[in-house]
Design a protein around this motif. Structure first.
Motif, mmCIF file in Angstrom:
data_model
loop_
_atom_site.group_PDB
_atom_site.id
_atom_site.type_symbol
_atom_site.label_atom_id
_atom_site.label_comp_id
_atom_site.label_asym_id
_atom_site.label_seq_id
_atom_site.Cartn_x
_atom_site.Cartn_y
_atom_site.Cartn_z
ATOM 1 N N PHE A 198 38.646 27.528 40.974
ATOM 2 C CA PHE A 198 39.399 28.782 40.907
ATOM 3 C C PHE A 198 38.811 29.705 39.846
ATOM 4 N N LEU A 199 38.588 29.173 38.656
ATOM 5 C CA LEU A 199 38.040 29.991 37.568
ATOM 6 C C LEU A 199 36.606 30.419 37.844
ATOM 7 N N ALA A 200 35.872 29.613 38.590
ATOM 8 C CA ALA A 200 34.521 30.028 38.981
ATOM 9 C C ALA A 200 34.593 31.261 39.881
ATOM 10 N N GLY A 201 35.570 31.301 40.764
ATOM 11 C CA GLY A 201 35.760 32.478 41.606
ATOM 12 C C GLY A 201 36.170 33.693 40.793
ATOM 13 N N VAL A 202 37.096 33.486 39.839
ATOM 14 C CA VAL A 202 37.512 34.587 38.963
ATOM 15 C C VAL A 202 36.312 35.113 38.185
ATOM 16 N N THR A 203 35.485 34.188 37.666
ATOM 17 C CA THR A 203 34.307 34.583 36.900
ATOM 18 C C THR A 203 33.337 35.408 37.749
ATOM 19 N N ALA A 205 34.035 37.332 40.265
ATOM 20 C CA ALA A 205 34.587 38.678 40.436
ATOM 21 C C ALA A 205 34.507 39.471 39.139
ATOM 22 N N ARG A 206 34.793 38.803 38.029
ATOM 23 C CA ARG A 206 34.792 39.478 36.725
ATOM 24 C C ARG A 206 33.398 39.943 36.325
ATOM 25 N N ASP A 207 32.419 39.076 36.494
ATOM 26 C CA ASP A 207 31.078 39.353 35.976
ATOM 27 C C ASP A 207 30.144 40.019 36.972
ATOM 28 N N HIS A 208 30.422 39.831 38.269
ATOM 29 C CA HIS A 208 29.507 40.374 39.274
ATOM 30 C C HIS A 208 30.255 41.116 40.383
ATOM 31 N N GLY A 240 40.319 32.300 43.668
ATOM 32 C CA GLY A 240 39.876 32.899 42.419
ATOM 33 C C GLY A 240 39.099 34.180 42.631
ATOM 34 N N LEU A 241 38.279 34.217 43.661
ATOM 35 C CA LEU A 241 37.493 35.406 43.962
ATOM 36 C C LEU A 241 38.408 36.580 44.319
ATOM 37 N N LEU A 242 39.394 36.328 45.173
ATOM 38 C CA LEU A 242 40.302 37.402 45.594
ATOM 39 C C LEU A 242 41.186 37.869 44.443
ATOM 40 N N ILE A 243 41.766 36.937 43.706
ATOM 41 C CA ILE A 243 42.608 37.316 42.575
ATOM 42 C C ILE A 243 41.765 37.984 41.493
ATOM 43 N N GLY A 244 40.535 37.498 41.292
ATOM 44 C CA GLY A 244 39.653 38.120 40.311
ATOM 45 C C GLY A 244 39.362 39.570 40.640
ATOM 46 N N HIS A 245 39.109 39.865 41.904
ATOM 47 C CA HIS A 245 38.878 41.255 42.299
ATOM 48 C C HIS A 245 40.151 42.088 42.139
ATOM 49 N N GLU A 246 41.296 41.492 42.436
ATOM 50 C CA GLU A 246 42.547 42.218 42.217
ATOM 51 C C GLU A 246 42.720 42.561 40.737
#
Length: 310
Positions: A198-203, A205-208, A240-246
């Protein structure tokens, strides 16, 4: 003994929850049924569903008022209740209550945000949760409130009223991609939560995030095909990717509207709020307050504003 004063109904698209609410705002009893507004058709079906979850309470205490919020008031619900325009608070919402037919039920309107500059935005059900959060925590009268869910809301509350807000279809996108896209083919039906994924997905979105969500979504497949992520980790990476982009967009929206210094609150189901808390912290932003279901408190506050209580 706390005296019950209201039967409150949180009637969403897929679920129905009824609360026997006490004078102090406590939930004395609760009933639920899989009788969401989108699953019912015709006046008799809605009457029967309401009787299933609240009929015994009504027969035991006939004078109790009934107040419902949520998609029951949408164009696909029991009765389409017109939206009130933002900014809107308890007074405006109470003034827009409507009754389906000759029933005793009153339905809370949703809120329309339409400043003519951007496409209009809508909420129906979340407004009651926000009213409840304000009733429980007056310090949120000027705040930014996030309501995670199928259609997450980022809301600016100003002087106790719902102002501008932005909707993110994060939960619905996850469900569609998980169940009906090529990404889901590598995912097992049942998985154990993997918060590292999950955090890898957030990362990512956050960084790239500048690479764009459509491009980054394909990584859910490519990471699985190349065995860099095991199949059971892919659903949480997608989440994580979707929530990260949100969060990337929502935090920029918050800063762009001058809300950075206001309290940031999360309101919603505990497991989902915990996930958002983790993602927010990973993005360097802590939530000041995290609240569970505030709909009963909101329904009581609106009943008082509408003078429904004896």
């Amino acid at each position: 003994m706390v005296t019950p004063v209201l039967i409150g109904i949180d009637w969403g698209s897929t679920s129905l929850r009824a609360f026997l609410i006490g004078a102090d705002g406590s939930v004395l009893r609760e009933h639920a049924a899989a009788k969401g507004a989108s699953t019912l058709h015709g006046h008799p079906a809605f009457v029967a569903a309401l009787d299933e979850v609240a009929g015994a309470w009504r027969r035991a205490q006939p004078p109790l008022p009934l107040l419902a919020c949520g998609m029951v008031g949408s164009q696909h619900g029991w009765l389409e209740v017109p939206y009130v325009r933002a900014p809107a608070g308890a007074t405006e919402l109470a003034g827009g209550l409507a009754q389906p037919g000759d029933t005793a039920l009153r339905i809370v309107p949703g809120v329309l945000c339409n400043d003519g500059l951007l496409p209009p935005d809508l909420m129906r059900g979340e407004e009651t949760q926000i009213v409840g959060a304000l009733a429980q925590h007056p310090q949120l009268a000027d705040s930014c409130v996030i309501l995670p869910g199928t259609h997450s809301k980022w809301t600016h509350v100003a002087q106790g009223r719902i102002g501008r807000f932005a909707t993110h279809m994060t939960g619905e996108l996850y469900a569609v991609l998980r169940q009906h896209s090529v990404l889901g083919r590598l995912m097992p039906p049942e998985v154990t939560p993997d918060m590292d994924a999950f955090l890898a997905g957030v990362t990512a979105a956050r960084d790239h995030g500048e690479l764009g969500l459509p491009h980054q979504l394909f990584a859910v497949r490519s990471l699985g095909v190349t065995a860099r992520l095991r199949p059971g980790a892919l659903p949480d990476y997608l989440s994580g990717l979707l929530i990260g982009h949100e969060l990337r967009a929502g935090l920029a929206w918050r800063a762009g509207h001058g809300l950075r210094e206001l309290p940031l609150a999360l309101v919603g189901a505990a497991p989902l709020c915990e996930r958002y808390q983790l993602a927010l912290a990973h993005c360097g932003q802590a939530a000041d307050l995290v609240l569970d279901n505030t709909a009963p408190a909101g329904l009581l506050a609106l009943a008082r504003a509408a003078r429904l209580l004896s």
